[in-house]
Design a protein around this motif. Structure first.
Motif, PDB file in Angstrom:
ATOM      1  N   LEU A 162       0.820  -0.981   0.056  1.00 19.93           N
ATOM      2  CA  LEU A 162      -0.164   0.017  -0.150  1.00 19.93           C
ATOM      3  C   LEU A 162       1.019   1.202   0.062  1.00 19.93           C
ATOM      4  N   TYR A 163       1.870   1.111   0.743  1.00 17.91           N
ATOM      5  CA  TYR A 163       2.857   2.437   0.660  1.00 17.91           C
ATOM      6  C   TYR A 163       3.645   2.570  -0.723  1.00 17.91           C
ATOM      7  N   THR A 164       3.880   1.192  -1.348  1.00 17.55           N
ATOM      8  CA  THR A 164       4.087   1.408  -2.689  1.00 17.55           C
ATOM      9  C   THR A 164       3.383   2.187  -3.486  1.00 17.55           C
ATOM     10  N   LEU A 165       1.788   1.931  -3.461  1.00 14.79           N
ATOM     11  CA  LEU A 165       0.924   2.845  -4.310  1.00 14.79           C
ATOM     12  C   LEU A 165       0.896   4.159  -4.063  1.00 14.79           C
ATOM     13  N   LEU A 166       1.118   4.555  -2.810  1.00  9.60           N
ATOM     14  CA  LEU A 166       1.321   5.830  -2.259  1.00  9.60           C
ATOM     15  C   LEU A 166       2.622   6.576  -2.874  1.00  9.60           C
TER      16      LEU A 166
END
Length: 340
Positions: A240-244
């Motif tokens: 999810l932090y990758t997407l962010l």
């Protein structure tokens, strides 16, 4: 399709083995097949999420950027190493994602061993620097013994926004961060637990067929894994932090970033379950973050090794965990149109 443990001589049967040794070999063979399956399933899931997000971003920004082209939305995937894991990963990406073969490149010491993939449209060569400079997502599938040499070649050619995904065993993400001088690295940390169902992985004889099997998809679901293999919540948080970070690299404001990320999961959670800024970053920072201001860049190394706001939120929210798991299974179970 090739057997996922074909060519691994240590897993071949030997009539001279004792019953205990045969049982041990059985467990090891199941673990090897399970790790290959889970590694490829999770990589396919990640690439589908990233590809979808980039398409969302392209569509979202098309009106303000008139020079945006179709190519800008395409995800460029590099695979470094064409051993057992590299080949299985490449097969999975070709058959289970919408990434075009022309947008997958491989760097291997033996490019001639990948001629079947070249005929499918995948470019194969031996130039790790070239691969690193080109890729949006770079999968490391080389041997641990080659790591230092590989990292020396890569670190000055990686852009800050290139996601490095490591399958190199026994090398933690902190070590990779040091060697690559890069903090956008995702490293699944699989562990083994005792169970009576590890043999389910032995049905993964043909990997791309197995990737469509509901029972195996269920067993590989990151937050509820079974079959003697576990992954943990840190990997989910890091995804999810990758997407962010992808939204941040596209200079999207925090409001737009949250809207697009939530849109990826909209079929599986309701509006009142949407992620918000305080779920992702410190509350004090979130309160002062303007809607048009991008999120700060998140170190994936920290996200996988330290407690984060997102980890605290997910750990205490079973409903969100269930929604993420449902989205994972839905994405892998949904048949994708194969490339011509």
């Amino acid at each position: 399709m090739a057997d996922v443990v074909s060519g691994l001589d240590s897993f071949s049967s030997d009539p001279g083995l004792t019953e205990d040794e045969k049982n041990t070999l059985f467990v090891l063979r199941a673990r090897s097949a399970g790790l290959t399956f889970c590694g490829c399933a999770h990589a396919v899931y990640l690439c589908n999420l990233v590809h979808s997000l980039r398409c969302f971003i392209k569509s979202h920004t098309a009106n303000r950027d008139s020079i945006a082209s179709e190519e800008n939305g395409q995800l460029c995937v590099g695979i470094l190493g064409m051993g057992h894991m590299g080949k299985q990963l490449l097969l999975s990406l070709l058959e289970m994602t919408l990434i075009k073969p022309s947008h997958i490149k491989v760097s291997t010491r033996r490019p001639e061993s990948a001629m079947d993939f070249v005929q499918m449209g995948v470019e194969c060569f031996f130039d790790n620097r070239k691969l690193a400079a080109w890729a949006d997502v770079l999968f490391l599938c080389c041997l641990p013994s080659h790591l230092c040499e590989v990292c020396c070649e890569l670190h000055s050619h990686l852009s800050k926004h290139c996601l490095v995904y490591s399958f190199i065993s026994a090398v933690p993400v902190t070590r990779l961060t040091t060697l690559l001088r890069h903090n956008f690295i995702l490293k699944p940390q699989y562990s083994f637990v005792a169970c009576d169902t590890a043999d389910l992985w032995l049905s993964c004889t043909h990997l791309t067929t197995a990737l469509t099997h509901p029972l195996l998809i269920e067993a590989s679901c990151p937050l509820t894994m079974s079959g003697g293999i576990s992954l943990g919540m840190n990997w989910v948080c890091a995804v999810l932090y990758t997407l962010l970070n992808i939204c941040t690299s596209a200079c999207l404001g925090s409001s737009d970033a949250l809207f697009l990320i939530n849109s990826l999961f909209k079929e599986k959670w309701t509006h009142d379950m949407d992620l918000n800024a305080q779920h992702l970053i410190r509350a004090s920072y979130a309160c002062s973050l303007l809607k048009e201001e991008p999120f700060p860049w998140i170190s994936l190394t920290d996200a996988q090794t330290k407690e984060t706001p997102l980890q605290r939120f997910l750990s205490s929210n079973k409903s969100m965990q269930q929604c993420i798991s449902a989205a994972y299974k839905s994405l892998l179970e949904k048949p994708l149109k194969l490339h011509n």
